[in-house]
Design an enzyme around this catalytic site. Sequence first.
Site, PDB file in Angstrom:
ATOM      1  N   GLY A   9      39.052  43.921  32.589  1.00  0.00           N
ATOM      2  CA  GLY A   9      38.735  42.734  33.392  1.00  0.00           C
ATOM      3  C   GLY A   9      38.369  41.561  32.493  1.00  0.00           C
ATOM      4  O   GLY A   9      37.520  40.733  32.820  1.00  0.00           O
ATOM      5  N   GLY A  12      38.469  37.426  33.424  1.00  0.00           N
ATOM      6  CA  GLY A  12      37.622  36.829  34.448  1.00  0.00           C
ATOM      7  C   GLY A  12      36.607  35.851  33.882  1.00  0.00           C
ATOM      8  O   GLY A  12      36.620  35.537  32.685  1.00  0.00           O
ATOM      9  N   GLN A  13      35.704  35.390  34.769  1.00  0.00           N
ATOM     10  CA  GLN A  13      34.717  34.377  34.373  1.00  0.00           C
ATOM     11  C   GLN A  13      33.849  34.889  33.220  1.00  0.00           C
ATOM     12  O   GLN A  13      33.627  34.188  32.240  1.00  0.00           O
ATOM     13  CB  GLN A  13      33.821  34.013  35.567  1.00  0.00           C
ATOM     14  CG  GLN A  13      32.928  32.810  35.277  1.00  0.00           C
ATOM     15  CD  GLN A  13      31.747  32.673  36.242  1.00  0.00           C
ATOM     16  OE1 GLN A  13      31.496  33.520  37.082  1.00  0.00           O
ATOM     17  NE2 GLN A  13      31.016  31.592  36.099  1.00  0.00           N
ATOM     18  N   ILE A  36      44.343  43.265  34.654  1.00  0.00           N
ATOM     19  CA  ILE A  36      45.538  43.500  35.478  1.00  0.00           C
ATOM     20  C   ILE A  36      46.434  42.256  35.462  1.00  0.00           C
ATOM     21  O   ILE A  36      47.618  42.329  35.736  1.00  0.00           O
ATOM     22  CB  ILE A  36      45.133  43.917  36.910  1.00  0.00           C
ATOM     23  CG1 ILE A  36      46.267  44.654  37.611  1.00  0.00           C
ATOM     24  CG2 ILE A  36      44.630  42.732  37.732  1.00  0.00           C
ATOM     25  CD1 ILE A  36      45.822  45.456  38.815  1.00  0.00           C
ATOM     26  N   ARG A  37      45.823  41.090  35.119  1.00  0.00           N
ATOM     27  CA  ARG A  37      46.580  39.829  35.026  1.00  0.00           C
ATOM     28  C   ARG A  37      46.765  39.476  33.554  1.00  0.00           C
ATOM     29  O   ARG A  37      45.824  39.579  32.780  1.00  0.00           O
ATOM     30  CB  ARG A  37      45.814  38.657  35.640  1.00  0.00           C
ATOM     31  CG  ARG A  37      45.333  38.830  37.033  1.00  0.00           C
ATOM     32  CD  ARG A  37      44.583  37.574  37.481  1.00  0.00           C
ATOM     33  NE  ARG A  37      43.254  37.460  36.873  1.00  0.00           N
ATOM     34  CZ  ARG A  37      42.493  36.376  36.937  1.00  0.00           C
ATOM     35  NH1 ARG A  37      42.931  35.285  37.548  1.00  0.00           N
ATOM     36  NH2 ARG A  37      41.293  36.344  36.374  1.00  0.00           N
ATOM     37  N   TYR A 143      29.845  44.289  48.762  1.00  0.00           N
ATOM     38  CA  TYR A 143      29.663  44.148  47.317  1.00  0.00           C
ATOM     39  C   TYR A 143      28.329  44.762  46.889  1.00  0.00           C
ATOM     40  O   TYR A 143      28.261  45.549  45.939  1.00  0.00           O
ATOM     41  CB  TYR A 143      29.711  42.657  46.994  1.00  0.00           C
ATOM     42  CG  TYR A 143      29.500  42.278  45.557  1.00  0.00           C
ATOM     43  CD1 TYR A 143      30.439  42.604  44.586  1.00  0.00           C
ATOM     44  CD2 TYR A 143      28.385  41.532  45.172  1.00  0.00           C
ATOM     45  CE1 TYR A 143      30.260  42.213  43.266  1.00  0.00           C
ATOM     46  CE2 TYR A 143      28.206  41.128  43.862  1.00  0.00           C
ATOM     47  CZ  TYR A 143      29.144  41.471  42.909  1.00  0.00           C
ATOM     48  OH  TYR A 143      28.961  41.073  41.613  1.00  0.00           O
ATOM     49  N   LYS A 147      27.570  47.926  44.447  1.00  0.00           N
ATOM     50  CA  LYS A 147      26.790  47.809  43.208  1.00  0.00           C
ATOM     51  C   LYS A 147      25.596  48.767  43.232  1.00  0.00           C
ATOM     52  O   LYS A 147      25.263  49.387  42.226  1.00  0.00           O
ATOM     53  CB  LYS A 147      26.308  46.372  42.997  1.00  0.00           C
ATOM     54  CG  LYS A 147      27.435  45.390  42.635  1.00  0.00           C
ATOM     55  CD  LYS A 147      28.039  45.696  41.279  1.00  0.00           C
ATOM     56  CE  LYS A 147      29.062  44.646  40.853  1.00  0.00           C
ATOM     57  NZ  LYS A 147      29.771  45.005  39.626  1.00  0.00           N
TER      58      LYS A 147
HETATM   59  N1  LIG Z   1      30.051  35.946  37.847  1.00  0.00           N
HETATM   60  C1  LIG Z   1      28.885  36.245  38.383  1.00  0.00           C
HETATM   61  O1  LIG Z   1      28.124  35.337  38.766  1.00  0.00           O
HETATM   62  C2  LIG Z   1      28.454  37.686  38.511  1.00  0.00           C
HETATM   63  C3  LIG Z   1      27.173  37.970  38.995  1.00  0.00           C
HETATM   64  C4  LIG Z   1      26.774  39.297  39.129  1.00  0.00           C
HETATM   65  C5  LIG Z   1      27.627  40.336  38.729  1.00  0.00           C
HETATM   66  N2  LIG Z   1      28.875  40.048  38.251  1.00  0.00           N
HETATM   67  C6  LIG Z   1      29.750  41.188  37.879  1.00  0.00           C
HETATM   68  O2  LIG Z   1      30.305  41.003  36.586  1.00  0.00           O
HETATM   69  C7  LIG Z   1      31.626  41.540  36.547  1.00  0.00           C
HETATM   70  C8  LIG Z   1      32.612  40.475  36.102  1.00  0.00           C
HETATM   71  O3  LIG Z   1      32.500  39.359  36.976  1.00  0.00           O
HETATM   72  P1  LIG Z   1      33.376  38.034  36.821  1.00  0.00           P
HETATM   73  O4  LIG Z   1      32.585  36.936  37.423  1.00  0.00           O
HETATM   74  O5  LIG Z   1      33.891  37.898  35.452  1.00  0.00           O
HETATM   75  O6  LIG Z   1      34.562  38.386  37.834  1.00  0.00           O
HETATM   76  P2  LIG Z   1      36.023  37.724  37.928  1.00  0.00           P
HETATM   77  O7  LIG Z   1      36.512  37.946  39.309  1.00  0.00           O
HETATM   78  O8  LIG Z   1      35.995  36.348  37.376  1.00  0.00           O
HETATM   79  O9  LIG Z   1      36.849  38.637  36.910  1.00  0.00           O
HETATM   80  C9  LIG Z   1      37.215  39.950  37.185  1.00  0.00           C
HETATM   81  C10 LIG Z   1      38.467  40.270  36.365  1.00  0.00           C
HETATM   82  O10 LIG Z   1      38.862  41.608  36.677  1.00  0.00           O
HETATM   83  C11 LIG Z   1      40.260  41.622  36.797  1.00  0.00           C
HETATM   84  N3  LIG Z   1      40.664  42.722  37.651  1.00  0.00           N
HETATM   85  C12 LIG Z   1      40.632  42.779  39.008  1.00  0.00           C
HETATM   86  N4  LIG Z   1      41.139  43.946  39.420  1.00  0.00           N
HETATM   87  C13 LIG Z   1      41.490  44.633  38.324  1.00  0.00           C
HETATM   88  C14 LIG Z   1      42.081  45.909  38.107  1.00  0.00           C
HETATM   89  N5  LIG Z   1      42.404  46.718  39.128  1.00  0.00           N
HETATM   90  N6  LIG Z   1      42.306  46.303  36.842  1.00  0.00           N
HETATM   91  C15 LIG Z   1      41.996  45.492  35.797  1.00  0.00           C
HETATM   92  N7  LIG Z   1      41.443  44.282  35.935  1.00  0.00           N
HETATM   93  C16 LIG Z   1      41.201  43.859  37.185  1.00  0.00           C
HETATM   94  C17 LIG Z   1      40.637  40.286  37.388  1.00  0.00           C
HETATM   95  O11 LIG Z   1      41.999  39.967  37.121  1.00  0.00           O
HETATM   96  C18 LIG Z   1      39.647  39.358  36.700  1.00  0.00           C
HETATM   97  O12 LIG Z   1      40.204  38.792  35.519  1.00  0.00           O
HETATM   98  C19 LIG Z   1      31.887  42.108  37.946  1.00  0.00           C
HETATM   99  O13 LIG Z   1      31.537  43.470  37.978  1.00  0.00           O
HETATM  100  C20 LIG Z   1      30.927  41.323  38.811  1.00  0.00           C
HETATM  101  O14 LIG Z   1      30.587  42.055  39.956  1.00  0.00           O
HETATM  102  C21 LIG Z   1      29.300  38.748  38.147  1.00  0.00           C
END
Ligand SMILES: NC(=O)c1ccc[n+]([C@@H]2O[C@H](COP(=O)([O-])OP(=O)(O)OC[C@H]3O[C@@H](n4cnc5c(N)ncnc54)[C@H](O)[C@@H]3O)[C@@H](O)[C@H]2O)c1
Length: 314
Positions: A9, A12-13, A36-37, A143, A147
């Site tokens: 992953g 992502g952000q 996955i992307r 969600y 978690k």
């Molecule tokens: N951003 C926040 O504010 C925040 C807060 C609390 C917890 N989190 C947790 O941190 C983690 C990352 O969050 P984020 O904000 O970067 O999320 P995001 O949605 O920006 O990124 C998630 C990434 O996972 C990839 N992904 C999705 N499905 C997939 C799969 N089947 N196989 C491989 N990759 C896959 C997506 O393409 C994406 O790039 C998550 O577990 C989220 O729950 C984030």
Amino acid sequence: MSTKILIIGACGQIGTELTAKLRATYGVDNVVASDIRKLENDVVKNGIFEVVNALDYNQIEHLIEKYQITDVYLMAALLSATAEKNPAFAWDLNMNSLFHVLNLAKAGKIQKIFWPSSIAVFGPTTPRDNTPQYTVMEPSTVYGISKQSGERWCEYYNKQYGVDVRSIRYPGLISWTSPPGGGTTDYAVDIYYKALEDKKFTCFLSENTGLPMMYMDDAIKATISIMQAPAEKIKIRSSYNLSAVSFTPKEIAESIKKHIPEFTIDYAPDFRQAIADSWPASIDDSYARTDWGWQHDFDMERMTSVMLENLAKK
Ligand SMILES: NC(=O)c1ccc[n+]([C@@H]2O[C@H](COP(=O)([O-])OP(=O)(O)OC[C@H]3O[C@@H](n4cnc5c(N)ncnc54)[C@H](O)[C@@H]3O)[C@@H](O)[C@H]2O)c1
């Protein structure tokens, strides 16, 4: 054995910034980014990148063997607002990706796991202010349920099978490099973009909705430091409360006005208001500070300055 990292992953952000920091810390050849992307971004261009589906055990196992991975950072998940639109898939992705990685560690194929939890594990019956580490937890979102269940399984795999899994309950994360992925705290990123572009912003939460937040650099620092801490210091194997700042939409708007005086905000709460209302307004993270030395660097004013400065350049 030297540390060899797999991030699942990574596009992502959080993954985008985590990948850059891990490459800088451990060396480009010791970090495998996967998602996955496959995007046209630095994660893909600046080092090893593999396309992987976090729901495919065999694909993950193959990458672990191919690169002799020791540590996995599992960042793939469906976030709070997106998960409400597709509950069954959110449960499948958020739980089964975790089981795959936990089972790979149980089988001795990897040594250490980072898995992020969230303030979404708390619910409407949790004390909202200065929410303790140990308290009532009745999450009301898909969600949050995923978690909280994940936390229970992490602790179980640690206690029963000795799996070295480490976790943080991230608050809302704020960054300028990559867009947020569909969470309830996304407004606190969007507001900076709109302040610069339009000088006005319509917020999907009401003005006095306080939520715990953190600047991304602090979140990345926490993530790497919990992973680098000696195992005996990580006493909590479900997930640690983690905190930096807490603010309302009204307060963040005031901090932006100090830089952009003509900025205005109005409020049109949508379905995300109910999610925010079920979450804490502030978090007590004293266990993280005591056990492994957590300290944050960014308060709201510093975060606003850095966000506006960098987005303006971008
Ligand atoms: N951003 C926040 O504010 C925040 C807060 C609390 C917890 N989190 C947790 O941190 C983690 C990352 O969050 P984020 O904000 O970067 O999320 P995001 O949605 O920006 O990124 C998630 C990434 O996972 C990839 N992904 C999705 N499905 C997939 C799969 N089947 N196989 C491989 N990759 C896959 C997506 O393409 C994406 O790039 C998550 O577990 C989220 O729950 C984030």
